[in-house]
Design a protein around this motif. Structure first.
Motif, PDB file in Angstrom:
ATOM      1  N   GLU A  40      -0.569  16.830  -6.988  1.00 33.24           N
ATOM      2  CA  GLU A  40      -1.120  15.477  -7.184  1.00 33.24           C
ATOM      3  C   GLU A  40      -0.152  14.415  -6.667  1.00 33.24           C
ATOM      4  O   GLU A  40      -0.567  13.459  -6.016  1.00 33.24           O
ATOM      5  N   ARG A  41       1.146  14.575  -6.968  1.00 32.65           N
ATOM      6  CA  ARG A  41       2.146  13.622  -6.475  1.00 32.65           C
ATOM      7  C   ARG A  41       2.187  13.626  -4.952  1.00 32.65           C
ATOM      8  O   ARG A  41       2.259  12.577  -4.311  1.00 32.65           O
ATOM      9  N   LYS A  42       2.136  14.812  -4.377  1.00 30.43           N
ATOM     10  CA  LYS A  42       2.164  14.936  -2.920  1.00 30.43           C
ATOM     11  C   LYS A  42       0.957  14.248  -2.291  1.00 30.43           C
ATOM     12  O   LYS A  42       1.076  13.531  -1.297  1.00 30.43           O
ATOM     13  N   GLN A  43      -0.215  14.451  -2.894  1.00 33.11           N
ATOM     14  CA  GLN A  43      -1.432  13.829  -2.369  1.00 33.11           C
ATOM     15  C   GLN A  43      -1.354  12.306  -2.489  1.00 33.11           C
ATOM     16  O   GLN A  43      -1.711  11.586  -1.554  1.00 33.11           O
ATOM     17  N   ALA A  44      -0.865  11.806  -3.627  1.00 30.27           N
ATOM     18  CA  ALA A  44      -0.730  10.361  -3.814  1.00 30.27           C
ATOM     19  C   ALA A  44       0.248   9.786  -2.793  1.00 30.27           C
ATOM     20  O   ALA A  44       0.012   8.728  -2.212  1.00 30.27           O
ATOM     21  N   TYR A  45       1.337  10.497  -2.551  1.00 27.54           N
ATOM     22  CA  TYR A  45       2.337  10.052  -1.577  1.00 27.54           C
ATOM     23  C   TYR A  45       1.738  10.028  -0.176  1.00 27.54           C
ATOM     24  O   TYR A  45       1.961   9.096   0.604  1.00 27.54           O
ATOM     25  N   GLN A  46       0.945  11.042   0.155  1.00 33.56           N
ATOM     26  CA  GLN A  46       0.314  11.108   1.466  1.00 33.56           C
ATOM     27  C   GLN A  46      -0.666   9.951   1.657  1.00 33.56           C
ATOM     28  O   GLN A  46      -0.696   9.329   2.725  1.00 33.56           O
ATOM     29  N   VAL A  47      -1.450   9.642   0.619  1.00 38.38           N
ATOM     30  CA  VAL A  47      -2.390   8.518   0.696  1.00 38.38           C
ATOM     31  C   VAL A  47      -1.617   7.215   0.886  1.00 38.38           C
ATOM     32  O   VAL A  47      -2.003   6.365   1.701  1.00 38.38           O
ATOM     33  N   GLU A  48      -0.496   7.079   0.167  1.00 37.92           N
ATOM     34  CA  GLU A  48       0.329   5.879   0.294  1.00 37.92           C
ATOM     35  C   GLU A  48       0.874   5.745   1.718  1.00 37.92           C
ATOM     36  O   GLU A  48       0.858   4.662   2.310  1.00 37.92           O
ATOM     37  N   LEU A  49       1.334   6.850   2.287  1.00 38.70           N
ATOM     38  CA  LEU A  49       1.852   6.821   3.664  1.00 38.70           C
ATOM     39  C   LEU A  49       0.757   6.485   4.672  1.00 38.70           C
ATOM     40  O   LEU A  49       0.989   5.730   5.624  1.00 38.70           O
ATOM     41  N   LEU A  60       0.083   2.794   4.451  1.00 38.65           N
ATOM     42  CA  LEU A  60       1.179   2.062   5.093  1.00 38.65           C
ATOM     43  C   LEU A  60       1.092   2.171   6.611  1.00 38.65           C
ATOM     44  O   LEU A  60       1.290   1.182   7.330  1.00 38.65           O
ATOM     45  N   ALA A  61       0.758   3.347   7.119  1.00 44.12           N
ATOM     46  CA  ALA A  61       0.643   3.545   8.569  1.00 44.12           C
ATOM     47  C   ALA A  61      -0.472   2.668   9.141  1.00 44.12           C
ATOM     48  O   ALA A  61      -0.305   2.045  10.197  1.00 44.12           O
ATOM     49  N   ALA A  62      -1.607   2.606   8.454  1.00 46.86           N
ATOM     50  CA  ALA A  62      -2.719   1.772   8.926  1.00 46.86           C
ATOM     51  C   ALA A  62      -2.315   0.296   8.937  1.00 46.86           C
ATOM     52  O   ALA A  62      -2.603  -0.432   9.893  1.00 46.86           O
ATOM     53  N   LYS A  63      -1.627  -0.133   7.894  1.00 51.01           N
ATOM     54  CA  LYS A  63      -1.169  -1.526   7.807  1.00 51.01           C
ATOM     55  C   LYS A  63      -0.191  -1.835   8.939  1.00 51.01           C
ATOM     56  O   LYS A  63      -0.296  -2.886   9.594  1.00 51.01           O
ATOM     57  N   LEU A  64       0.742  -0.920   9.194  1.00 49.92           N
ATOM     58  CA  LEU A  64       1.725  -1.144  10.260  1.00 49.92           C
ATOM     59  C   LEU A  64       1.085  -1.128  11.644  1.00 49.92           C
ATOM     60  O   LEU A  64       1.487  -1.890  12.531  1.00 49.92           O
TER      61      LEU A  64
END
Length: 118
Positions: free
Chosen positions: A53-62, A65-69
């Motif tokens: 779950e933590r890994k999935q949340a981190y991946q969604v966050e990344l 962030l990538a889309a925003k950048l």
């Protein structure tokens, strides 16, 4: 005889006839170890699920962030392009002023368009 049957039933559950006290306690210790192992397996599975779950949340966050950048990068590239065009335009106005007529070239002034015949 009743005590002997109890020991046989208990022994048959654990995998053999156990008649001595030491062996019955050994079986209980083995059951305790198996229970601890089972608890450890359950805790390990829960921990692995939390980790996923933590890994999935981190991946969604990344990904967010990538889309925003990427969007910010596009905007900055457009700004750079606009500023480059503006600088080029100013440079061209300084080199060749838009208001004035272009000066005649040297070759035009040397042409013999109005010469007299001899």
């Amino acid at each position: 005889m009743m005590q002997n049957q109890f020991q046989m039933v208990q022994g048959s559950i654990s995998g053999g006839v156990r008649r001595k006290r030491g062996r019955v306690m050994m079986v209980e210790a083995m059951d305790k170890v198996a229970a601890q192992r089972q608890k450890r397996m359950i805790k390990n599975r829960e921990s692995a699920a939390r980790s996923r779950e933590r890994k999935q949340a981190y991946q969604v966050e990344l990904e967010t962030l990538a889309a925003k950048l990427e969007q910010e990068n596009e905007q900055l590239l457009k700004e750079i392009e606009e500023k480059t065009k503006e600088r080029y335009k100013k440079l061209m106005e300084q080199l060749i002023p838009v208001d004035e007529k272009p000066k005649p070239l040297l070759s035009r002034s040397l042409s013999r368009s109005h010469s007299l015949e001899w």
